[in-house]
Design an enzyme around this catalytic site. Structure first.
Site, PDB file in Angstrom:
ATOM      1  N   ALA A  63       0.846  -1.180   0.000  1.00 36.19           N
ATOM      2  CA  ALA A  63       0.000   0.000   0.000  1.00 36.19           C
ATOM      3  C   ALA A  63       0.886   1.236   0.000  1.00 36.19           C
ATOM      4  CB  ALA A  63      -0.887   0.016   1.240  1.00 36.19           C
ATOM      5  N   GLU A  91      -0.031   2.540   6.962  1.00 34.68           N
ATOM      6  CA  GLU A  91      -0.172   3.701   6.072  1.00 34.68           C
ATOM      7  C   GLU A  91      -0.734   4.900   6.831  1.00 34.68           C
ATOM      8  OE1 GLU A  91       1.468   3.170   3.525  1.00 34.68           O
ATOM      9  OE2 GLU A  91       1.398   0.972   3.599  1.00 34.68           O
ATOM     10  N   GLU A 123      10.307   4.445   7.279  1.00 37.98           N
ATOM     11  CA  GLU A 123       9.801   3.064   7.222  1.00 37.98           C
ATOM     12  C   GLU A 123      10.099   2.271   8.495  1.00 37.98           C
ATOM     13  OE1 GLU A 123       7.592   2.340   5.355  1.00 37.98           O
ATOM     14  OE2 GLU A 123       7.789   3.677   3.642  1.00 37.98           O
TER      15      GLU A 123
HETATM   16  N1  TRP Z   1       5.847   3.619   1.233  1.00 34.36           N
HETATM   17  C1  TRP Z   1       5.084   2.407   1.067  1.00 34.36           C
HETATM   18  C2  TRP Z   1       4.923   1.796   2.449  1.00 34.36           C
HETATM   19  O1  TRP Z   1       5.774   1.136   2.952  1.00 34.36           O
HETATM   20  C3  TRP Z   1       5.666   1.383   0.188  1.00 34.36           C
HETATM   21  C4  TRP Z   1       6.113   1.682  -1.174  1.00 34.36           C
HETATM   22  C5  TRP Z   1       7.302   2.091  -1.580  1.00 34.36           C
HETATM   23  C6  TRP Z   1       5.452   1.352  -2.362  1.00 34.36           C
HETATM   24  N2  TRP Z   1       7.431   2.054  -2.928  1.00 34.36           N
HETATM   25  C7  TRP Z   1       6.326   1.569  -3.419  1.00 34.36           C
HETATM   26  C8  TRP Z   1       4.197   0.867  -2.607  1.00 34.36           C
HETATM   27  C9  TRP Z   1       5.981   1.267  -4.724  1.00 34.36           C
HETATM   28  C10 TRP Z   1       3.852   0.599  -3.910  1.00 34.36           C
HETATM   29  C11 TRP Z   1       4.726   0.764  -4.963  1.00 34.36           C
HETATM   30  O2  TRP Z   1       4.028   2.064   3.128  1.00 34.36           O
HETATM   31 ZN    ZN Z   2       5.764   2.354   4.881  1.00 33.47          ZN
END
Ligand code: TRP
Ligand code: ZN
Length: 868
Positions: A263, A299, A321
């Site tokens: 997500a 999220e 993260e």
């Molecule tokens: N930031 C998102 C999460 O960890 C994950 C994410 C990073 C992502 N790159 C992506 C999701 C590319 C989809 C496609 O919550």
């Molecule tokens: Zn994340």
């Protein structure tokens, strides 16, 4: 795709941007193959210089550039840049581009998921929408106008608040959105489509009303309720535990079926893989419910840790993260079982994360060098990153940790920060010296803690000698001692806790291990103790202490700490595996240690224990995670040992498994933690009954199940045990669910994980199944990903045909979806633990990929490292 050799970017080369962008007004006119994007930004020079403005852009057709409203020809274009050599101090830049969302199979930038349009901009997808300074330290106020056909796309969504809408006379309509919070481009989102909408609301602690909206594909409204409950629980949890409130009037979630990851936390408009939204009793398992809660939480928590305070550059990814994973783990632990959550997270670290550390892609949680950023959304950055935050929490305690978090968020609100900024806030709020701790951000690899002890009966002193050592990794030779919190306790041989006393004072359970070698002395220890070391997995390290089976059996039974009990069982199992390996390699008879059987018996008879925890304790680790125990592994021997232990435990305790199974029936299906716990243990028992050959029980459960958890548990049991009923049950499941990709993924996964020798051929055939598609990442991960990562014996067939299957898939995905290809590649580059003949086969296949003229950067980075 660029023909040039992919370039490495280094963390040390960070430079502040030469220009700022304060606002961005987007006007996006949607069309399948010819979407037009007008981007109007206010640009401001940063400091005194004459450098050109260099914008990022990929796969864009440039239609027009204007400066302060005047069309300009003063620019240069390269593959991936738009260069404006001389621009005013401050100006309005207008860029008009055309893009082709229908042709976008990479699922990065603006693309079509089924009939809907959606975007994915993290990390560097925004540059596929327009030319921009696509870096996270450029924070702008966005406004977005979307135009599309009204019938096909009744919902037009973007970040922030809806501030206007209207219809045009050609059947099209438009909506205008405005996001009041400055944000980096990676948090931009746009969605257009026809959906079912679940609406609810939340009143924040300070009394603000927030509209909650979840958009799902038509016909799925009844599957969105759990996601909504999880969202409200997340909002409440963040207020109560972290004192953080939501900050917009609306929070939207859209579930799409084509998505590369789990997500995405786009401001006010999360886009989700439908796997982490849709659930009802008929189609989702208990674990699916828990995953939805966790990912919705994750999220949502990004709204503060990631969005309000973002990352200065992508090397800092773990800043958002690692911290957000820590927050979602705490959320799940506060709502469910803390120990079970801990166990599951520890399994992820000790299995796949340790494997990453030991492989060619080893990197610190804050990487130093990156070719393709998408390759660094890793277990190391996420899961080990969270372990690093957890260690800070252990060292500081909840109160100081929370003040540190508040200080960090207050100090950097609305701006881009670094990992150092975070640690500085933690250090200031707590008054603790974290300088040595900071090495966790810079150093890769898995430290080994070697602990030896000495007891002196005459003085009642007990001495622990602790050594730490981190072996060189692929990316880094020199390693330094780290600050390792080592949580421990002492038990008498009767199983009573012995208080910890040092220099006449009672002391806390967490030892600060700071040096390569350190000794801790405990006084007033009445008899030779059994140490419980690394309680709760207090640091992401490997422990080397010469436990006897008897000591482990004692800890498994008597420790006051549930995690320690589980861990003792794990160590007993590991020992049994190691002890059998030589015999298994030489085709000699194997043994089942009686201590292990007795520990299992005691656990099964202990009705005081939480059933979910019992289930975790009685589950054998997977073959793929056991690979990590060895420098070089004979995979076939390991699988034989695994099977031997499973069947041995199944038969030795058969009546007890049966009794447990009967005791735990839950006639009504309720998503309550205590019912999930019962089902978990019941289904572990079912797995052992299947291994003991009790086919009728498995069949009965499959036929009578009123929920997907029990249905799949029966299928899984039949599949693993290779029961004769496997085929008819699998056929029945396929007939029932062949229309529903998300449900059928479970079936693809089980087919891929079958221990049978014809699994490879079956997987090959299943790629032709009408519901399978290489264009859908969920399908690919369920079938191909599971085969390569979770069925090591069949994937590593000595004839190399498992590798051929993966390589042929990668050759196709290389041009359509390199991000997905790169994730699937992992089991192939982690070949170091396998035997030389297999290594040769794998290297040859990797070389074959390397020789492809159009190899994507994602694959290039991993393969070149693997072959180095
Ligand atoms: N930031 C998102 C999460 O960890 C994950 C994410 C990073 C992502 N790159 C992506 C999701 C590319 C989809 C496609 O919550
Ligand atoms: Zn994340």
């Amino acid at each position: 795709m660029s023909q040039n050799k992919p370039q490495t970017q280094y963390r040390d080369d960070y430079q502040p941007p030469l220009y700022w962008i304060d606002t961005l007004d987007l006007d996006i006119d949607l069309d399948d193959s010819q979407t037009e994007v007008v981007a109007i930004s206010r640009v401001r020079r940063n400091g005194d210089h004459n450098e050109p403005l260099v914008l990022d852009g990929e796969q864009l057709a440039l239609l027009e550039v204007a400066i302060n409203g005047l069309a300009s020809e003063q620019y240069e274009q390269t593959d991936d840049k738009l260069i404006l050599p001389s621009v005013p101090q401050e100006f309005v830049l207008t860029i008009k581009t055309r893009i082709n969302p229908a042709a976008n199979t990479a699922l990065e930038g603006l693309y079509k998921s089924g009939d809907a349009y959606c975007t994915q901009c993290e990390a560097q997808g925004f540059r596929r929408i327009t030319y921009y300074l696509d870096r996270p330290d450029i924070l702008a106020r966005f406004s977005t106008r979307i135009t599309a056909d009204e019938q096909a796309y009744p919902y037009l969504l973007s970040n922030g608040n809806k501030v206007g809408q209207g219809t045009l006379d050609n059947g099209r309509h438009w909506v205008q959105w405005q996001d009041p919070y400055p944000k980096p481009a990676y948090l931009f989102a746009l969605v257009a489509g026809d959906f079912d909408l679940l609406q609810d609301s939340f009143v924040t602690r300070s009394g603000r009303h927030v509209a909650l909206e979840i958009f799902v594909n038509k016909g799925n409204l009844h599957r969105a309720g759990h996601a909504m409950d999880s969202l409200k629980a997340s909002m409440k949890w963040d207020e109560e535990r972290c004192n953080l409130e939501y900050d917009l009037d609306i929070y939207m979630i859209v579930a799409v079926d084509f998505f590369n990851m789990g997500a995405m936390e786009n401001k006010g408009l999360n886009v989700f893989n439908d796997k982490f939204v849709l659930a009802d009793a008929n189609t989702a398992t208990d674990d699916d419910y828990l995953d939805i809660e966790r990912v919705i939480g994750h999220e949502y928590f990004h709204n503060w840790t990631g969005n309000r305070v973002t990352c200065r550059d992508w090397f800092q990814l773990s800043l958002k993260e690692g911290l957000t994973v820590f927050r979602d783990q705490e959320f799940s632990s506060d709502l469910g079982s803390r120990t079970v959550n801990r166990i599951r997270n520890v399994r992820l670290i000790r299995g796949p994360q340790f494997a990453e550390d030991a492989g060619p892609m080893a990197h610190p949680i804050r990487p130093d060098a990156v070719i393709e950023m998408n390759n660094f959304y890793t277990l190391t950055v996420y899961e080990k990153g969270s372990e690093v935050i957890r260690m800070l929490h252990t060292l500081l305690g909840e109160r100081d940790f929370q003040s540190g978090l508040s200080l960090y968020l207050r100090r950097h609100d609305g701006r881009a920060a670094t990992c150092d900024d975070f640690v500085a806030a933690m250090s200031e709020a707590s008054g603790r010296d974290l300088s040595r701790f900071q090495r966790w951000y810079a150093q890769s690899g898995t430290p080994v803690l070697t602990v030896r002890d000495h007891y002196d009966a005459a003085t009642c002193r007990y001495q622990l000698q602790v050594k730490q050592h981190t072996a060189p990794t692929a990316d880094q030779k020199e390693k330094l001692p780290l600050h390792i919190p080592l949580s421990m306790a002492l038990y008498s041989e009767q199983g009573d806790a012995i208080p910890l006393v040092c220099r006449g004072q009672s002391r806390a359970e967490v030892l600060d291990v700071l040096d390569a070698e350190q000794t801790f002395v405990f006084e007033q220890v009445p008899s030779r103790p059994v140490p419980a070391l690394l309680q709760g997995f207090s640091a992401p390290v490997k422990l080397d202490y010469p436990y006897t089976d008897k000591q482990l059996a004692l800890l498994a039974k008597c420790s006051g700490d549930e995690f320690v009990r589980w861990d003792a069982v794990q160590m007993l199992i590991n020992q049994a595996v190691r002890d059998n390996m030589a015999a298994a390699s030489q085709q000699q008879p194997l043994v089942l240690p009686q201590t292990l059987v007795e520990v299992f018996r005691t656990l099964l008879e202990d009705h005081e224990l939480d059933s979910a925890l019992q289930a975790e304790m009685l589950t054998l680790p997977s073959v793929s995670s056991l690979v990590e125990l060895f420098e070089q592994v004979d995979i076939d021997a390991l699988a034989r040992v695994h099977e031997h232990l499973g069947q041995g435990l199944a038969k030795a305790l058969q009546p007890l498994w049966a009794k447990t199974y009967e005791r735990l029936q839950t006639p009504e299906y309720l998503i309550l933690h205590q019912d999930m716990a019962k089902r978990a243990l019941k289904n572990v028992a079912l797995g052992y009954l299947a291994l003991a050959g009790e086919e009728t029980v498995v069949d009965r459960q499959y036929r009578q199940a009123n929920n997907m958890t029990d249905t799949l548990a029966a299928l899984d049991a039949a599949n693993r045990a290779g029961l004769a009923s496997r085929e008819p049950l699998m056929a029945d499941f396929e007939a029932k669910w062949r229309q529903d990709g998300l449900v059928l993924d479970n079936w693809f996964r089980l087919q891929a994980m079958a221990p049978a020798d014809d699994t490879l051929e079956k997987v090959g055939k299943l790629m032709q199944h009408p519901t399978f598609s290489l264009a859908n990442p969920n399908r690919v991960r369920a079938l191909i990903g599971a085969f390569c990562a979770a069925n090591p014996v069949q994937f590593h067939r000595p004839d190399g045909t498992g590798y051929d299957l993966l390589v042929s898939v990668l050759e196709q995905l290389n041009s359509t979806n390199p991000q997905l290809a790169s994730r699937l590649l992992t089991p192939l580059i982690q070949f170091a633990r396998f035997d030389p003949p297999r290594q040769r086969l794998i290297r040859a296949r990797l070389q074959q990929l390397m020789d492809k003229p159009d190899l994507a950067r994602d694959l290039f980075e991993k393969i070149s490292k693997a072959l180095a």
